[in-house]
Each structure stands twice: as structure tokens, then as C-alpha cells.
Design a protein around this motif. Sequence first.
Motif, PDB file in Angstrom:
ATOM      1  N   SER A  59      -0.068   5.255   6.406  1.00 55.61           N
ATOM      2  CA  SER A  59      -1.535   4.962   6.174  1.00 55.61           C
ATOM      3  C   SER A  59      -2.621   5.850   7.018  1.00 55.61           C
ATOM      4  O   SER A  59      -3.610   6.239   6.297  1.00 55.61           O
ATOM      5  N   THR A 107      -6.943   2.482   0.909  1.00 52.45           N
ATOM      6  CA  THR A 107      -7.012   4.115   0.481  1.00 52.45           C
ATOM      7  C   THR A 107      -7.536   4.614  -0.772  1.00 52.45           C
ATOM      8  O   THR A 107      -8.506   5.323  -0.791  1.00 52.45           O
ATOM      9  N   MET A 136      -2.726   9.105   5.126  1.00 57.00           N
ATOM     10  CA  MET A 136      -3.524   9.124   3.789  1.00 57.00           C
ATOM     11  C   MET A 136      -5.008   9.111   4.322  1.00 57.00           C
ATOM     12  O   MET A 136      -5.853   9.548   3.279  1.00 57.00           O
ATOM     13  N   GLN A 137      -5.534   8.122   5.147  1.00 59.81           N
ATOM     14  CA  GLN A 137      -6.679   7.922   5.109  1.00 59.81           C
ATOM     15  C   GLN A 137      -7.504   9.440   5.792  1.00 59.81           C
ATOM     16  O   GLN A 137      -8.417   9.777   5.437  1.00 59.81           O
TER      17      GLN A 137
END
Length: 212
Positions: A79, A142, A82-83
Motif C-alpha cells: 500500500s 489508492t 502504491m501511494q
Amino acid sequence: MPNASSRAAKPRRRYAKRLTPADRREQLLDAALNLVVENGFAAVSIAAVAERSGVTRPVVYDLFGSRDEVLTELIERESARMQAAVARSMAAAQAEATVPEAVSASLRQFLEEVRAMPATWRLVYFPIDGVPPVLRERVEKTRDELRDPYRSLLGDWLADRPDDDGQVDLDVLVRVVQGLIQTASRLVLDDPEHYDPDRILAMFAMLFFAES
């Protein structure tokens, strides 16, 4: 008593390469990620992670207390990746002077991020068995983080169009663009040599920014 030749023929026991705890943790999470991408979340176990990493189960237990702990930290790591990728994509847009250039720069950066971390983005763009609810929530977050800046950019683009009298529904346009980005990402993941960013960006520019 074994002779010298028989001792020489005996295979040596393989030992895991010594790594720092931080590097070992990354190695084990990489192994877990590959297991998820190949066979779903149910494929992840302490034994499977150990086997994929070439270590013993006690090595895994030294860093992770359970399978759930492996998956929790894996989701946290992916996560965050992705951010960070979304943030870099939006930063690329800020360096451009016009809206078409900004959209193109951000999309190029995003597709390069997808190419650089294919296993991470397969969690987003391809169905995987047994996806934990927390990952679904992170994926949606996201997508929202990517959608909101594009809404601003596309809104500016529409405002600058002399022939636009408010007939274009910005909400629909943003969703369409998001769908195109998802499709482009799948193409890059499936066949990165055939579907490179230049080819995708040329199509995108023709659809949205070609002079009439």
C-alpha cells in the motif's frame, strides 16, 4: 570408515545467506508477494514463505510471529509503495506548463511505476483469490488518490476549451479516464514489450488532446 572420496562426494548442507534483519524481512515479504500473485493469498504460509526464500521456518518465525503478521506487513508495504507511486506521478504533472502535457507526464510516470513493480500492481489490476478486506480498502483508496488530481487537471482542460459549453460531464469523464488508465496498466503488466508507455500515450493524446 568412509574414505576421502566418499566424504568428498557427500553434498554439503546449504545455509541461507546471512542478511541483516531488515534485508531478510524484505526477502520474506517478496516471497510472500510472489506467492500471492501466483496462487492467491491462501498460498501464503510460514512454510511456503520459508521454502520460497530458501530458509528454514525458524528464520521466518524470528521476524514474523504468524502467517497473519506476514500478510498484514505485506499489505502495509505494498500500500505504501502504491501511494508513493501515485505521489510521484502527480509530482511529474506539476512540472508541466499545459494541461495536456501535465496529464501525459503523470500518466507516463504512472505506467513506468507499474512496469517497475509488476507484482505490486497485479494486486490492484488483476483478480486474486482470497483478497483480505483491508487490501480492498487500500486499493480503493489508492484509486481515489489517483482520481482526484485527474479530476482537477481535466476540469482545467475543459475550462480552457473554447468550444465546451458545459456539455461534458466531468464526473463521467474522470471515470472514463480512470478506466483507460486501468486498461493501460493491465496491458503494460501483461505485455510490457508490446505495450510500452509511448504507444499508450499516443492513443491517449489522440482521444483527448488532438487538435480538431
